[in-house]
Design a protein around this motif. Sequence first.
Motif, PDB file in Angstrom:
ATOM      1  N   MET A  20       0.830  -1.201   0.000  1.00 59.29           N
ATOM      2  CA  MET A  20       0.000   0.000   0.000  1.00 59.29           C
ATOM      3  C   MET A  20       0.863   1.249   0.000  1.00 59.29           C
ATOM      4  SD  MET A  20      -2.949  -1.239   2.704  1.00 59.29           S
ATOM      5  CE  MET A  20      -3.652   0.397   2.902  1.00 59.29           C
ATOM      6  N   ALA A  21       1.942   1.246   0.777  1.00 56.40           N
ATOM      7  CA  ALA A  21       2.853   2.391   0.796  1.00 56.40           C
ATOM      8  C   ALA A  21       3.487   2.594  -0.571  1.00 56.40           C
ATOM      9  CB  ALA A  21       3.928   2.179   1.855  1.00 56.40           C
ATOM     10  N   GLU A  22       3.844   1.482  -1.229  1.00 52.57           N
ATOM     11  CA  GLU A  22       4.441   1.569  -2.564  1.00 52.57           C
ATOM     12  C   GLU A  22       3.466   2.213  -3.556  1.00 52.57           C
ATOM     13  OE1 GLU A  22       7.390   1.010  -5.462  1.00 52.57           O
ATOM     14  OE2 GLU A  22       7.515   0.741  -3.270  1.00 52.57           O
ATOM     15  N   ARG A  23       2.169   1.925  -3.389  1.00 51.50           N
ATOM     16  CA  ARG A  23       1.146   2.475  -4.291  1.00 51.50           C
ATOM     17  C   ARG A  23       0.565   3.781  -3.779  1.00 51.50           C
ATOM     18  NH1 ARG A  23      -2.297  -2.565  -6.861  1.00 51.50           N
ATOM     19  NH2 ARG A  23      -0.600  -4.107  -6.909  1.00 51.50           N
ATOM     20  N   LYS A  24       1.086   4.259  -2.652  1.00 54.70           N
ATOM     21  CA  LYS A  24       0.624   5.514  -2.050  1.00 54.70           C
ATOM     22  C   LYS A  24      -0.875   5.474  -1.738  1.00 54.70           C
ATOM     23  CE  LYS A  24       4.226   8.432  -4.086  1.00 54.70           C
ATOM     24  NZ  LYS A  24       5.080   7.307  -4.489  1.00 54.70           N
ATOM     25  N   LEU A  25      -1.311   4.379  -1.136  1.00 55.97           N
ATOM     26  CA  LEU A  25      -2.693   4.208  -0.734  1.00 55.97           C
ATOM     27  C   LEU A  25      -2.835   4.453   0.763  1.00 55.97           C
ATOM     28  CD1 LEU A  25      -3.652   0.934  -2.678  1.00 55.97           C
ATOM     29  CD2 LEU A  25      -4.204   3.295  -3.303  1.00 55.97           C
ATOM     30  N   ASP A  26      -3.831   5.207   1.145  1.00 56.95           N
ATOM     31  CA  ASP A  26      -4.115   5.433   2.565  1.00 56.95           C
ATOM     32  C   ASP A  26      -4.946   4.291   3.155  1.00 56.95           C
ATOM     33  OD1 ASP A  26      -2.941   8.139   2.715  1.00 56.95           O
ATOM     34  OD2 ASP A  26      -4.607   8.674   1.376  1.00 56.95           O
ATOM     35  N   ALA A  27      -5.674   3.613   2.294  1.00 58.03           N
ATOM     36  CA  ALA A  27      -6.525   2.504   2.747  1.00 58.03           C
ATOM     37  C   ALA A  27      -6.918   1.680   1.531  1.00 58.03           C
ATOM     38  CB  ALA A  27      -7.770   3.024   3.457  1.00 58.03           C
ATOM     39  N   VAL A  28      -7.420   0.465   1.808  1.00 56.50           N
ATOM     40  CA  VAL A  28      -8.014  -0.361   0.751  1.00 56.50           C
ATOM     41  C   VAL A  28      -9.364  -0.856   1.233  1.00 56.50           C
ATOM     42  CG1 VAL A  28      -5.896  -1.105  -0.395  1.00 56.50           C
ATOM     43  CG2 VAL A  28      -6.764  -2.413   1.554  1.00 56.50           C
ATOM     44  N   MET A  29     -10.282  -0.968   0.278  1.00 56.73           N
ATOM     45  CA  MET A  29     -11.587  -1.577   0.542  1.00 56.73           C
ATOM     46  C   MET A  29     -11.560  -2.972  -0.080  1.00 56.73           C
ATOM     47  SD  MET A  29     -14.481   1.399   0.123  1.00 56.73           S
ATOM     48  CE  MET A  29     -14.030   1.972  -1.510  1.00 56.73           C
ATOM     49  N   LEU A  30     -11.568  -3.986   0.763  1.00 62.50           N
ATOM     50  CA  LEU A  30     -11.501  -5.367   0.304  1.00 62.50           C
ATOM     51  C   LEU A  30     -12.915  -5.950   0.245  1.00 62.50           C
ATOM     52  CD1 LEU A  30      -8.404  -6.671   2.313  1.00 62.50           C
ATOM     53  CD2 LEU A  30      -8.470  -5.562   0.058  1.00 62.50           C
ATOM     54  N   PHE A  31     -13.311  -6.397  -0.943  1.00 61.05           N
ATOM     55  CA  PHE A  31     -14.603  -7.032  -1.148  1.00 61.05           C
ATOM     56  C   PHE A  31     -14.463  -8.520  -1.462  1.00 61.05           C
ATOM     57  CE2 PHE A  31     -15.498  -2.559  -2.038  1.00 61.05           C
ATOM     58  CZ  PHE A  31     -16.690  -2.354  -1.360  1.00 61.05           C
ATOM     59  N   ALA A  32     -13.263  -8.958  -1.857  1.00 61.90           N
ATOM     60  CA  ALA A  32     -13.050 -10.359  -2.194  1.00 61.90           C
ATOM     61  C   ALA A  32     -12.942 -11.186  -0.924  1.00 61.90           C
ATOM     62  CB  ALA A  32     -11.787 -10.520  -3.034  1.00 61.90           C
ATOM     63  N   GLN A  33     -13.738 -12.251  -0.833  1.00 60.16           N
ATOM     64  CA  GLN A  33     -13.691 -13.093   0.360  1.00 60.16           C
ATOM     65  C   GLN A  33     -12.325 -13.748   0.519  1.00 60.16           C
ATOM     66  OE1 GLN A  33     -16.125 -13.248   2.695  1.00 60.16           O
ATOM     67  NE2 GLN A  33     -14.565 -14.332   3.868  1.00 60.16           N
ATOM     68  N   ASP A  34     -11.673 -14.066  -0.601  1.00 63.13           N
ATOM     69  CA  ASP A  34     -10.346 -14.671  -0.545  1.00 63.13           C
ATOM     70  C   ASP A  34      -9.346 -13.721   0.132  1.00 63.13           C
ATOM     71  OD1 ASP A  34     -11.429 -16.518  -2.790  1.00 63.13           O
ATOM     72  OD2 ASP A  34     -11.422 -14.503  -3.663  1.00 63.13           O
ATOM     73  N   SER A  35      -9.479 -12.423  -0.147  1.00 58.42           N
ATOM     74  CA  SER A  35      -8.588 -11.439   0.455  1.00 58.42           C
ATOM     75  C   SER A  35      -8.831 -11.336   1.955  1.00 58.42           C
ATOM     76  CB  SER A  35      -8.802 -10.061  -0.194  1.00 58.42           C
ATOM     77  OG  SER A  35      -8.495 -10.086  -1.564  1.00 58.42           O
ATOM     78  N   MET A  36     -10.094 -11.323   2.340  1.00 53.88           N
ATOM     79  CA  MET A  36     -10.426 -11.230   3.759  1.00 53.88           C
ATOM     80  C   MET A  36      -9.934 -12.459   4.514  1.00 53.88           C
ATOM     81  SD  MET A  36     -14.292  -9.688   3.668  1.00 53.88           S
ATOM     82  CE  MET A  36     -14.829  -8.633   2.321  1.00 53.88           C
TER      83      MET A  36
END
Length: 383
Positions: A20-36
């Motif tokens: 996330m730091a590499e992509r300069k993201l402050d947060a992500v919204m995870l909708f994929a159950q596999d990710s969770m």
Amino acid sequence: MLHFTPDEFERRRARLSAEMAERKLDAVMLFAQDSMFWLTGYDTFGFCFFQCLVVKADGEMRLLTRSADLRQARATSNIETVVVWRDRGGANPAIELRDMMDDMGLLGARVGVEWSTHGLTAANGKLVEEKLGSFAALTDASDLVPALRVIKSEAEIAYAREAARLGDEAFEAMWPLVREGADEGALLHALQGDILLKGGDYPANPFILGSGEDALLCRYKSGRRTLSAQDQLTIEWSGVKAQYHAPLMRTVIVGRPLMRHEELFAAGAEALKAVEEAMRPGQTFGDVFDAHARVMEAHDLARHRLAACGYSVGARFAPSWMDPQMFVSGNAEPIRPNMTLFAHMIIMDSDSGAAMCLGQTYLTTEGAPECLSRLPIELKATG
């Protein structure tokens, strides 16, 4: 009920934060159950409704879900903060997602979104865009967690090995039933029943089992038939442990193989060997496909092969056990150690009506891949 240690989950969270730091993201919204599941252990089929795990760059996580999954999250995950949106007429859970993210201090933040997942329908995606499009700067991060999940830890590899063992033993439980007059339902019962009996899980998609003309299909369909004295049977199944899959695929013969079956088997076995040679670091997913395609073309089977010959596998949820990294032409995804990859040589000759499919799951290494199954590559027949 967690399948991994706190340290394992912490390493995964650290890898996610770094990306996330590499992509300069402050947060992500995870909708994929596999990710969770990968990040927290959260294990449910409730993703068929609206739910979202929001992860901040500092590691803070909050899950928005329905009341039916509140206890599921408590029982199966390490998520500390669970927010419930209430089912009611005209409910718009995207509003409650926005309110939760506002409470997390994410107004005006740069937020990655898992748009490409079965866990976010087009209708729900429109709600997210409508209510959060002006709240934060949304950017597609559908590939973020899948790219992290493709490399397996030692603990994950242990589950993949167990899944492979369950798959092998399920086939061995089914094989004595393969004979003239056998009902396809009994064969499916033996395959799935043996896996469940020995502590495995349901697969992320139904097992594929078809005989006669249906042996040329590579999807499950409803309806059963009984095996003839001279028949062909295509099976694609998977052992599953802690949601980790190790698929296998075979076409077996009732009676004696036809000459065309023998020709197709020789081509499939040769293609599988070529794929094994290509499945090494320094090669790509596209190179693996090309190795398969060259053999098929040399046997004049270009019309009878598919446009893909496998994919990454791991912990997956319905409707498919396929991960997004696929063996297709031009795919530059690199082969790296500690991937679990399913290669399938699917030959469907509609001209002759003959099918021949071979498939198994491999663990990539620094050199040659390791096949996780002990089932031999052979033209198996009852006659």
